[in-house]
Write a protein that holds these residues in place. Structure first.
Motif, PDB file in Angstrom:
ATOM      1  N   ILE A  11       0.627  -1.108  -0.023  1.00 44.75           N
ATOM      2  CA  ILE A  11      -0.061  -0.193  -0.045  1.00 44.75           C
ATOM      3  C   ILE A  11       0.710   1.081  -0.090  1.00 44.75           C
ATOM      4  O   ILE A  11       0.952   2.083  -0.987  1.00 44.75           O
ATOM      5  CB  ILE A  11      -1.159   0.058   1.347  1.00 44.75           C
ATOM      6  CG1 ILE A  11      -2.050  -1.288   1.167  1.00 44.75           C
ATOM      7  CG2 ILE A  11      -1.738   1.451   1.361  1.00 44.75           C
ATOM      8  CD1 ILE A  11      -2.754  -1.138   2.391  1.00 44.75           C
ATOM      9  N   ASP A  12       1.628   1.593   1.122  1.00 42.62           N
ATOM     10  CA  ASP A  12       2.439   2.677   1.230  1.00 42.62           C
ATOM     11  C   ASP A  12       3.679   2.870   0.198  1.00 42.62           C
ATOM     12  O   ASP A  12       4.301   1.946   0.069  1.00 42.62           O
ATOM     13  CB  ASP A  12       3.019   2.699   2.640  1.00 42.62           C
ATOM     14  CG  ASP A  12       1.925   2.690   3.690  1.00 42.62           C
ATOM     15  OD1 ASP A  12       1.742   3.851   4.360  1.00 42.62           O
ATOM     16  OD2 ASP A  12       1.177   1.806   3.888  1.00 42.62           O
ATOM     17  N   SER A  18       2.797   7.809   0.380  1.00 44.90           N
ATOM     18  CA  SER A  18       2.878   7.897   1.788  1.00 44.90           C
ATOM     19  C   SER A  18       4.314   8.933   2.453  1.00 44.90           C
ATOM     20  O   SER A  18       3.981   9.371   3.510  1.00 44.90           O
ATOM     21  CB  SER A  18       2.913   6.595   2.561  1.00 44.90           C
ATOM     22  OG  SER A  18       3.994   5.816   2.294  1.00 44.90           O
ATOM     23  N   LYS A  93      -3.456  14.403   6.589  1.00 37.07           N
ATOM     24  CA  LYS A  93      -3.374  12.937   5.975  1.00 37.07           C
ATOM     25  C   LYS A  93      -4.668  12.637   5.222  1.00 37.07           C
ATOM     26  O   LYS A  93      -4.510  12.112   4.059  1.00 37.07           O
ATOM     27  CB  LYS A  93      -3.400  11.831   6.994  1.00 37.07           C
ATOM     28  CG  LYS A  93      -3.759  10.682   6.961  1.00 37.07           C
ATOM     29  CD  LYS A  93      -3.645   9.958   8.058  1.00 37.07           C
ATOM     30  CE  LYS A  93      -4.092   8.222   7.809  1.00 37.07           C
ATOM     31  NZ  LYS A  93      -4.081   7.558   8.834  1.00 37.07           N
ATOM     32  N   LEU A  97      -4.347  11.733   1.207  1.00 40.08           N
ATOM     33  CA  LEU A  97      -4.455  10.223   0.976  1.00 40.08           C
ATOM     34  C   LEU A  97      -5.387  10.268  -0.179  1.00 40.08           C
ATOM     35  O   LEU A  97      -6.608   9.848  -0.451  1.00 40.08           O
ATOM     36  CB  LEU A  97      -5.212   9.763   2.194  1.00 40.08           C
ATOM     37  CG  LEU A  97      -5.250   8.157   2.169  1.00 40.08           C
ATOM     38  CD1 LEU A  97      -3.809   7.755   2.247  1.00 40.08           C
ATOM     39  CD2 LEU A  97      -5.739   7.724   3.536  1.00 40.08           C
ATOM     40  N   LYS A 127      -5.897   0.534  10.565  1.00 42.08           N
ATOM     41  CA  LYS A 127      -5.130   1.568  10.014  1.00 42.08           C
ATOM     42  C   LYS A 127      -4.953   1.495   8.553  1.00 42.08           C
ATOM     43  O   LYS A 127      -5.252   2.266   7.722  1.00 42.08           O
ATOM     44  CB  LYS A 127      -3.789   1.990  10.462  1.00 42.08           C
ATOM     45  CG  LYS A 127      -3.084   3.132  10.242  1.00 42.08           C
ATOM     46  CD  LYS A 127      -1.895   3.304  11.353  1.00 42.08           C
ATOM     47  CE  LYS A 127      -1.029   4.660  10.650  1.00 42.08           C
ATOM     48  NZ  LYS A 127       0.121   4.616  11.465  1.00 42.08           N
ATOM     49  N   GLN A 128      -4.508   0.216   8.000  1.00 42.91           N
ATOM     50  CA  GLN A 128      -4.082  -0.125   6.658  1.00 42.91           C
ATOM     51  C   GLN A 128      -5.525  -0.204   5.827  1.00 42.91           C
ATOM     52  O   GLN A 128      -5.714   0.281   4.561  1.00 42.91           O
ATOM     53  CB  GLN A 128      -3.502  -1.356   6.376  1.00 42.91           C
ATOM     54  CG  GLN A 128      -2.318  -1.160   7.218  1.00 42.91           C
ATOM     55  CD  GLN A 128      -1.515  -0.251   6.672  1.00 42.91           C
ATOM     56  OE1 GLN A 128      -1.490   0.876   6.937  1.00 42.91           O
ATOM     57  NE2 GLN A 128      -0.559  -0.684   5.531  1.00 42.91           N
ATOM     58  N   ASP A 130      -8.276   1.484   6.694  1.00 49.46           N
ATOM     59  CA  ASP A 130      -8.796   2.933   6.482  1.00 49.46           C
ATOM     60  C   ASP A 130      -8.066   3.591   5.512  1.00 49.46           C
ATOM     61  O   ASP A 130      -8.680   4.293   4.683  1.00 49.46           O
ATOM     62  CB  ASP A 130      -8.202   3.698   7.756  1.00 49.46           C
ATOM     63  CG  ASP A 130      -8.613   5.242   7.722  1.00 49.46           C
ATOM     64  OD1 ASP A 130      -9.627   5.435   7.697  1.00 49.46           O
ATOM     65  OD2 ASP A 130      -7.873   6.136   7.509  1.00 49.46           O
ATOM     66  N   LYS A 131      -6.727   3.290   4.992  1.00 45.68           N
ATOM     67  CA  LYS A 131      -6.350   3.805   3.683  1.00 45.68           C
ATOM     68  C   LYS A 131      -6.722   2.915   2.361  1.00 45.68           C
ATOM     69  O   LYS A 131      -6.979   4.044   1.468  1.00 45.68           O
ATOM     70  CB  LYS A 131      -4.418   3.263   3.809  1.00 45.68           C
ATOM     71  CG  LYS A 131      -3.922   4.041   4.829  1.00 45.68           C
ATOM     72  CD  LYS A 131      -2.405   3.304   5.071  1.00 45.68           C
ATOM     73  CE  LYS A 131      -1.644   4.074   6.099  1.00 45.68           C
ATOM     74  NZ  LYS A 131      -0.123   3.462   6.434  1.00 45.68           N
ATOM     75  N   ARG A 134     -10.117   4.926   2.130  1.00 45.52           N
ATOM     76  CA  ARG A 134     -10.081   6.423   1.518  1.00 45.52           C
ATOM     77  C   ARG A 134      -9.502   6.363   0.130  1.00 45.52           C
ATOM     78  O   ARG A 134      -9.861   7.566  -0.194  1.00 45.52           O
ATOM     79  CB  ARG A 134      -9.161   7.048   2.759  1.00 45.52           C
ATOM     80  CG  ARG A 134     -10.026   7.421   4.010  1.00 45.52           C
ATOM     81  CD  ARG A 134      -9.099   8.058   4.963  1.00 45.52           C
ATOM     82  NE  ARG A 134      -9.858   8.316   6.380  1.00 45.52           N
ATOM     83  CZ  ARG A 134     -10.840   9.030   6.761  1.00 45.52           C
ATOM     84  NH1 ARG A 134     -11.280   9.679   5.835  1.00 45.52           N
ATOM     85  NH2 ARG A 134     -11.439   8.844   7.920  1.00 45.52           N
ATOM     86  N   LEU A 135      -8.431   5.537  -0.404  1.00 47.36           N
ATOM     87  CA  LEU A 135      -8.307   5.624  -1.510  1.00 47.36           C
ATOM     88  C   LEU A 135      -9.206   5.265  -2.465  1.00 47.36           C
ATOM     89  O   LEU A 135      -8.812   5.189  -3.732  1.00 47.36           O
ATOM     90  CB  LEU A 135      -6.843   4.648  -1.604  1.00 47.36           C
ATOM     91  CG  LEU A 135      -5.425   5.030  -0.876  1.00 47.36           C
ATOM     92  CD1 LEU A 135      -4.636   4.014  -0.807  1.00 47.36           C
ATOM     93  CD2 LEU A 135      -4.993   6.467  -1.404  1.00 47.36           C
TER      94      LEU A 135
END
Length: 218
Positions: A11-12, A18, A93, A97, A127-128, A130-131, A134-135
């Motif tokens: 992801i990051d 990121s 963020k 993001l 947390k992951q 959430d990314k 949101r992506l």
């Protein structure tokens, strides 16, 4: 010639930038904390914050608490200053993001061509996810093959996280590709997977061409 069935992504710094997000969010957080009453110079406070992140890792939940503890702050102001930092960090963020250019189009094309898509990433599960949400890329991945180190009880570059992902996908290693930006992602080759390194500034659409080259054995 390899018949590829699965393409897994980090992801990051693979699906989004990121590195830029984290730097901007932390700088803005420091400015907000100073505005809220932290008596510090911006550059000095930022360097202290980065030292804290390095020492405790990026997943540590009390970076701003530790930063405030570095200064002589009145007890009545501590919560306000910490909250100001956390609030501005998250505001920045969420604003930054966004997927890298070409990510959603490439994922869509891979799906249309019959590839199954998964994720292998280090970090906390909530947390992951959430990314991912949101992506706006969650539609491309089945939850069962979003492999996050917290749930898998292993993290890259450990081989077990890759073998776990392959087991979940019911896929032999030679029919899978790992796409990422770090050497820990490239460790997938040690279990027999193909690998694609994402370079900073590289067009994401290049992933399609590299998948095709792997299938043709080039």
């Amino acid at each position: 010639m390899a018949r590829i069935k699965w393409v897994f992504f980090d992801i990051d710094n693979t699906l989004f930038d990121s590195q830029r997000l984290a730097a901007e969010a932390r700088k803005n957080a420091v400015r907000a904390m100073i505005k809220a009453g932290l008596k510090a110079k911006p550059n000095e406070a930022f360097e202290k914050l980065m030292s804290i992140v390095k020492r405790y890792t990026s997943n540590y939940p009390e970076h701003f608490d530790r930063l405030v503890a570095e200064y002589d702050v009145e007890k009545e102001l501590r919560a306000k200053i910490i909250a100001a930092g956390q609030g501005e960090y998250h505001n920045t963020k969420f604003r930054l993001l966004v997927p890298l250019e070409g990510v959603k189009e490439t994922l869509r094309k891979l799906k249309r061509r019959g590839y199954s898509l998964g994720i292998i990433t280090n970090g906390r599960a909530v947390k992951q996810w959430d990314k991912i949400i949101r992506l706006s890329v969650s539609e491309f991945f089945e939850p069962s093959t979003v492999i996050i180190s917290e749930d898998a009880k292993a993290e890259k570059p450990q081989e077990s996280i890759f073998t776990y992902a392959l087991w979940k996908a019911k896929c032999p290693p030679h029919e899978a590709i790992m796409v990422g930006d770090k050497e820990e992602d490239m460790a997938a080759k040690h279990v027999g997977m193909h690998v694609i390194m994402v370079r900073r500034g590289q067009s994401f659409s290049e992933i399609l061409k590299q998948v095709e080259r792997i299938e043709k054995g080039r």
